[in-house]
Write a protein that holds these residues in place. Sequence first.
Motif, PDB file in Angstrom:
ATOM      1  N   ASP A 174       0.835  -1.213   0.000  1.00 10.98           N
ATOM      2  CA  ASP A 174       0.000   0.000   0.000  1.00 10.98           C
ATOM      3  C   ASP A 174       0.866   1.258   0.000  1.00 10.98           C
ATOM      4  OD1 ASP A 174      -2.296  -1.520   0.046  1.00 10.98           O
ATOM      5  OD2 ASP A 174      -2.480  -1.476   2.231  1.00 10.98           O
ATOM      6  N   GLU A 193       2.822  -4.088  -4.972  1.00 16.17           N
ATOM      7  CA  GLU A 193       1.709  -3.244  -4.528  1.00 16.17           C
ATOM      8  C   GLU A 193       0.501  -4.069  -4.088  1.00 16.17           C
ATOM      9  OE1 GLU A 193       0.854  -0.387  -7.574  1.00 16.17           O
ATOM     10  OE2 GLU A 193       2.709   0.759  -7.229  1.00 16.17           O
ATOM     11  N   ARG A 194       0.339  -5.258  -4.666  1.00 24.12           N
ATOM     12  CA  ARG A 194      -0.794  -6.123  -4.294  1.00 24.12           C
ATOM     13  C   ARG A 194      -0.452  -7.057  -3.142  1.00 24.12           C
ATOM     14  NH1 ARG A 194      -2.745  -9.142  -9.447  1.00 24.12           N
ATOM     15  NH2 ARG A 194      -0.505  -9.090  -9.944  1.00 24.12           N
ATOM     16  N   GLN A 207       3.481   2.635 -12.972  1.00 26.75           N
ATOM     17  CA  GLN A 207       4.131   1.358 -12.650  1.00 26.75           C
ATOM     18  C   GLN A 207       5.221   1.044 -13.664  1.00 26.75           C
ATOM     19  OE1 GLN A 207       1.146  -1.722 -12.356  1.00 26.75           O
ATOM     20  NE2 GLN A 207       0.763  -1.313 -10.178  1.00 26.75           N
ATOM     21  N   LYS A 234       2.458   1.863  -3.466  1.00 28.20           N
ATOM     22  CA  LYS A 234       1.472   2.431  -4.388  1.00 28.20           C
ATOM     23  C   LYS A 234       1.165   3.883  -4.040  1.00 28.20           C
ATOM     24  CE  LYS A 234      -3.148   1.717  -6.283  1.00 28.20           C
ATOM     25  NZ  LYS A 234      -4.354   0.843  -6.295  1.00 28.20           N
ATOM     26  N   ARG A 275       4.147   6.113  -4.891  1.00 34.19           N
ATOM     27  CA  ARG A 275       4.324   6.148  -6.348  1.00 34.19           C
ATOM     28  C   ARG A 275       3.325   7.117  -6.982  1.00 34.19           C
ATOM     29  NH1 ARG A 275       1.623   3.949 -10.354  1.00 34.19           N
ATOM     30  NH2 ARG A 275       0.469   2.468  -9.050  1.00 34.19           N
ATOM     31  N   SER A 281       3.716  -4.411  -9.776  1.00 34.30           N
ATOM     32  CA  SER A 281       2.313  -4.707  -9.486  1.00 34.30           C
ATOM     33  C   SER A 281       2.187  -5.730  -8.362  1.00 34.30           C
ATOM     34  CB  SER A 281       1.633  -5.228 -10.759  1.00 34.30           C
ATOM     35  OG  SER A 281       0.304  -5.616 -10.502  1.00 34.30           O
TER      36      SER A 281
END
Length: 318
Positions: free
Chosen positions: A4, A35-36, A17, A7, A10, A32
């Motif tokens: 989190d 971030e997940r 990304q 992201k 960023r 990705s």
Amino acid sequence: MLGDNIKKYRLEARISQADLADRLYVTRQAVSNWERGISEPDVDMLLRLSKELYISIEDLIGDEEIQKEDFSRKTTRMLLAFQVLLTLLTIILRFSTGYIQNIGILIMLSFYPFMSVTLYLIFGYMYKSGDFSLLSGYDSRMHYDFNQLKRALSAQETWINFINALHMSLLLLIIISGTDENRAYIVLMLTYLISTIAGILKIEDAYRNKVYTKEIDCLKAKHKMKLSYLSLAAVFLPILILIAVELIELETVGADNIGILGLILLTSLPLPMIFIENDRIHSLVEAREEYRLGKFSAVILLACLVGNVIFAWHLFGF
């Protein structure tokens, strides 16, 4: 949690990304996955991430609850509530005791909480959205530590609310005590302007080396700070002249249209200089060239000085 934060920072840095992946020499899918929360970057990658996102590694992996507490704005809300209470007291004095006969003074007292509420909403939007484009002096070309920027804004917001609450209290005391109101109002407004602006600039100077993550941006900010002092001096000089005339009770002020137009013109004249010089500061510092005030801006300052001499000459009736 870490994903989190990656992201969040960023997006605050306005990096996609794909762009972040290119800078770190990894795939967009790897970014990705971070971030997940599917995978996590190693220690070396965390250091590179913090550098590319212009934040400290502590902020990148920090505790979300601690970060929320930093910007809970409890002090701001308390000062805001105090201002609202003073406004209600003012209304009561106006309609029940007759202390406040002048509607203009009531409007003046209402100005403080109105400004505080407006700033509270604007600052709240910036804290939550990460969009600082509404901030005066914000330059998307510069690199910020956004957590430090929020701390600086929080300190400035608290200072403004403190000064507002203090001056509301003093203004009410002046009204109730029956002091020579006109002179007291003038002195109070002058001290309000000076203390508010001085506090904001002092906080900005204190946080300068923390807010900007690159040395070149700190240098730009240093030049911009000097420009701010120069511009404020040019803006305040005609105001001080007008206040001096009012305090010694010269009859040349009052409904003098020439004096009013002169004040508006002289306080507005330095504004173009700020926009012109900000762009010059950015381009010259980026080119590693020495910054000096531009010729056009020097002409503006000279015009301000000559204009203030004429303005004083007219108001003092020489």
